[in-house]
Enzyme design. Structure first.
Site, PDB file in Angstrom:
ATOM      1  N   ASP A 159      19.788  19.472 -11.549  1.00  0.00           N
ATOM      2  CA  ASP A 159      20.443  18.627 -12.558  1.00  0.00           C
ATOM      3  C   ASP A 159      19.531  17.463 -12.947  1.00  0.00           C
ATOM      4  OD1 ASP A 159      22.745  20.247 -12.207  1.00  0.00           O
ATOM      5  OD2 ASP A 159      23.234  19.093 -10.423  1.00  0.00           O
ATOM      6  N   HIS A 184      27.613  19.202  -7.979  1.00  0.00           N
ATOM      7  CA  HIS A 184      26.805  20.171  -8.727  1.00  0.00           C
ATOM      8  C   HIS A 184      27.681  21.265  -9.349  1.00  0.00           C
ATOM      9  CE1 HIS A 184      23.580  22.693 -10.076  1.00  0.00           C
ATOM     10  NE2 HIS A 184      24.074  23.714  -9.388  1.00  0.00           N
TER      11      HIS A 184
HETATM   12  N1  LIG Z   1      22.118  24.463  -6.269  1.00  0.00           N
HETATM   13  C1  LIG Z   1      21.704  24.876  -7.447  1.00  0.00           C
HETATM   14  O1  LIG Z   1      21.335  24.052  -8.290  1.00  0.00           O
HETATM   15  C2  LIG Z   1      21.628  26.335  -7.781  1.00  0.00           C
HETATM   16  C3  LIG Z   1      20.910  26.755  -8.905  1.00  0.00           C
HETATM   17  C4  LIG Z   1      20.835  28.113  -9.181  1.00  0.00           C
HETATM   18  C5  LIG Z   1      21.488  29.034  -8.356  1.00  0.00           C
HETATM   19  N2  LIG Z   1      22.166  28.588  -7.274  1.00  0.00           N
HETATM   20  C6  LIG Z   1      22.832  29.525  -6.363  1.00  0.00           C
HETATM   21  O2  LIG Z   1      21.886  30.084  -5.454  1.00  0.00           O
HETATM   22  C7  LIG Z   1      22.379  31.342  -4.945  1.00  0.00           C
HETATM   23  C8  LIG Z   1      21.313  32.416  -5.017  1.00  0.00           C
HETATM   24  O3  LIG Z   1      20.983  32.710  -6.346  1.00  0.00           O
HETATM   25  P1  LIG Z   1      19.896  33.845  -6.692  1.00  0.00           P
HETATM   26  O4  LIG Z   1      19.773  33.875  -8.172  1.00  0.00           O
HETATM   27  O5  LIG Z   1      18.677  33.661  -5.868  1.00  0.00           O
HETATM   28  O6  LIG Z   1      20.680  35.149  -6.195  1.00  0.00           O
HETATM   29  P2  LIG Z   1      20.043  36.580  -5.778  1.00  0.00           P
HETATM   30  O7  LIG Z   1      21.155  37.551  -5.710  1.00  0.00           O
HETATM   31  O8  LIG Z   1      18.876  36.890  -6.647  1.00  0.00           O
HETATM   32  O9  LIG Z   1      19.487  36.296  -4.319  1.00  0.00           O
HETATM   33  C9  LIG Z   1      20.319  36.023  -3.248  1.00  0.00           C
HETATM   34  C10 LIG Z   1      19.692  36.586  -1.990  1.00  0.00           C
HETATM   35  O10 LIG Z   1      20.535  36.283  -0.881  1.00  0.00           O
HETATM   36  C11 LIG Z   1      20.455  37.385  -0.008  1.00  0.00           C
HETATM   37  N3  LIG Z   1      21.568  37.382   0.929  1.00  0.00           N
HETATM   38  C12 LIG Z   1      22.852  37.771   0.736  1.00  0.00           C
HETATM   39  N4  LIG Z   1      23.556  37.653   1.874  1.00  0.00           N
HETATM   40  C13 LIG Z   1      22.697  37.180   2.808  1.00  0.00           C
HETATM   41  C14 LIG Z   1      22.809  36.842   4.182  1.00  0.00           C
HETATM   42  N5  LIG Z   1      23.975  36.984   4.830  1.00  0.00           N
HETATM   43  N6  LIG Z   1      21.720  36.387   4.824  1.00  0.00           N
HETATM   44  C15 LIG Z   1      20.555  36.241   4.186  1.00  0.00           C
HETATM   45  N7  LIG Z   1      20.369  36.528   2.873  1.00  0.00           N
HETATM   46  C16 LIG Z   1      21.434  36.995   2.211  1.00  0.00           C
HETATM   47  C17 LIG Z   1      20.449  38.596  -0.921  1.00  0.00           C
HETATM   48  O11 LIG Z   1      19.978  39.749  -0.247  1.00  0.00           O
HETATM   49  C18 LIG Z   1      19.502  38.112  -2.020  1.00  0.00           C
HETATM   50  O12 LIG Z   1      18.159  38.458  -1.747  1.00  0.00           O
HETATM   51  C19 LIG Z   1      23.612  31.642  -5.789  1.00  0.00           C
HETATM   52  O13 LIG Z   1      24.771  31.277  -5.060  1.00  0.00           O
HETATM   53  C20 LIG Z   1      23.458  30.732  -7.000  1.00  0.00           C
HETATM   54  O14 LIG Z   1      24.677  30.428  -7.625  1.00  0.00           O
HETATM   55  C21 LIG Z   1      22.254  27.264  -6.976  1.00  0.00           C
HETATM   56  O1  LIG Z   2      25.217  27.597 -12.977  1.00  0.00           O
HETATM   57  C1  LIG Z   2      24.970  28.363 -12.052  1.00  0.00           C
HETATM   58  O2  LIG Z   2      25.742  29.268 -11.730  1.00  0.00           O
HETATM   59  C2  LIG Z   2      23.685  28.249 -11.294  1.00  0.00           C
HETATM   60  C3  LIG Z   2      23.267  26.865 -10.987  1.00  0.00           C
HETATM   61  O3  LIG Z   2      24.234  26.130 -10.302  1.00  0.00           O
HETATM   62  C4  LIG Z   2      22.740  26.111 -12.167  1.00  0.00           C
HETATM   63  O4  LIG Z   2      23.030  24.910 -12.295  1.00  0.00           O
HETATM   64  O5  LIG Z   2      21.985  26.696 -12.952  1.00  0.00           O
END
Ligand SMILES: NC(=O)c1ccc[n+]([C@@H]2O[C@H](COP(=O)([O-])OP(=O)(O)OC[C@H]3O[C@@H](n4cnc5c(N)ncnc54)[C@H](O)[C@@H]3O)[C@@H](O)[C@H]2O)c1
Ligand SMILES: O=C(O)C[C@H](O)C(=O)O
Length: 342
Positions: free
Chosen positions: A151, A180
């Site tokens: 953010d 967030h």
């Molecule tokens: N905080 C933020 O600003 C922010 C920003 C973007 C995304 N996110 C979040 O981050 C998370 C991941 O997003 P992504 O795009 O990388 O998803 P993705 O599906 O590409 O990757 C997630 C990974 O987690 C792994 N996984 C699932 N269960 C697991 C476990 N028990 N132990 C270990 N690994 C495990 C999966 O195998 C996969 O490789 C989502 O929840 C998304 O919403 C947060």
């Molecule tokens: O919005 C989402 O689901 C992913 C992440 O939290 C973001 O801010 O891009």
């Protein structure tokens, strides 16, 4: 010597985040854990000529234990991301269990590590980690961080764009507070290091706030079913992890927003609560980092009337999100106590 661990290292965020951490010269060991593909990711990264020794592990044969042992900092991007039509509530149903299990692993094998939670919904997953740590008697509120840096990164980029100076983006600092997701994201644009031009209309200002609050939707829509922000998130996660590592190594005066337990600094939290008109167990605001984690929770300082309204809208939503995370864990433990086979 710094050991960093990524849980969910084979995912859309996990892979580029692991790459960026591999290029951080302070990191000497990089442990990658996922339920799939980590040996390949680790082999690939291990050819990069930087100090970190990389190891990739999977669940069998105590992979989580071996990965976490000796960790100084653990970053968690494990879990499902959004697609169009999928809400944070939908994510919670799956990610709550994943985060609870991984937090249990950290409590057992790396109880002193700094823990950086990326998995959504952050406003609820951070309280989940805290409750698991409490149950295991290892909760140190100074060491747990919800990563809200994306953010902040978005705010810097969009403000630089509006100022007609995109090259200034890296030096634009905007405190983004609250939490967030959606309305819990409150950018304090009045405190931007690079003020917006006075010609910016009220409508344009409102549109900028909305764009920062719902920046995630912009990416989800553009990816059209292929997930949510991964590359910008990896950049943001590596930025914040880099700051935590610099503080761990003794650098003083590092300040950045993060969603933290207010118990980390009761004095600072008290001043903040007075400004918010509410006591929240977790809140994102500027925090000062040190060797032990959170050194100081900063209060908001002078904000505008409009920003004050945004804070008012964020507080009840945050309270609900925090309660959702806490209740989830407490109910799980209660059920496990009634039926130990669960
Ligand atoms: N905080 C933020 O600003 C922010 C920003 C973007 C995304 N996110 C979040 O981050 C998370 C991941 O997003 P992504 O795009 O990388 O998803 P993705 O599906 O590409 O990757 C997630 C990974 O987690 C792994 N996984 C699932 N269960 C697991 C476990 N028990 N132990 C270990 N690994 C495990 C999966 O195998 C996969 O490789 C989502 O929840 C998304 O919403 C947060
Ligand atoms: O919005 C989402 O689901 C992913 C992440 O939290 C973001 O801010 O891009």
């Amino acid at each position: 010597m710094v050991k960093a661990v990524v849980l969910g290292a084979a995912g859309g965020i996990g892979q580029p985040l692991s790459l960026l951490l591999k290029t951080n010269p302070e990191i000497t060991a990089l442990g990658l854990f996922d339920i799939v593909n980590t040996p390949g990711v680790a082999a690939d990264l291990s050819h990069i000529a930087t100090p970190a020794i990389v190891e990739g592990r999977l669940p069998p044969n105590d992979g989580l234990k071996a990965t976490l042992t000796g960790a100084d900092i653990v970053v968690i991007p494990a879990g499902v991301p959004r697609k169009p039509g999928v809400t944070n509530h939908d994510l919670f149903k799956i990610n709550a269990g994943i985060v609870k299990d991984l937090a249990t692993g950290i409590a057992n094998f790396a109880p002193k590590a700094f823990v950086l939670v990326i998995s959504n919904p952050v406003n609820s997953t951070v309280p989940i980690v805290a409750e698991v740590f409490k149950k295991h008697g290892v909760f140190d509120p100074k060491r747990l961080f919800g990563v809200t840096t994306l953010d902040v990164v978005r705010a810097s980029t969009f403000v630089a764009e509006i100022n007609g100076a995109p090259t200034s983006a890296p030096s634009v600092v905007v405190p983004v507070i609250g939490g967030h997701s959606g309305v819990t994201i409150v950018p304090l644009l009045s405190q931007s290091s690079h003020p917006l031009p006075s010609s910016v209309s009220t409508e344009a200002l409102a549109a900028l706030v909305k764009r920062i609050q719902f920046g995630g939707d912009e990416v989800v829509k553009a990816k059209d079913g292929a997930g949510s922000a991964t590359l910008s998130m990896a950049y943001a996660g590596a930025e914040f992890a880099g700051k935590v590592i610099r503080a761990l190594k003794g650098e003083k005066g590092i300040v950045a927003p993060s969603f933290v337990a207010q118990a980390a600094d009761p004095e600072g939290a008290k001043a903040l609560a007075a400004e918010l008109g509410a006591e929240l167990e977790f809140f994102a605001s500027n925090i000062e980092l040190g060797k032990e984690g959170v050194v100081k929770i900063h209060s908001l300082g002078k904000i505008t009337e409009g920003e004050s309204l945004l804070v008012k809208a964020a507080v009840p939503e945050l309270q609900t999100n925090i309660k959702t995370g806490v209740t989830y864990v407490l109910e799980k433990y209660e059920a496990e106590e009634k039926n130990p086979k669960l």
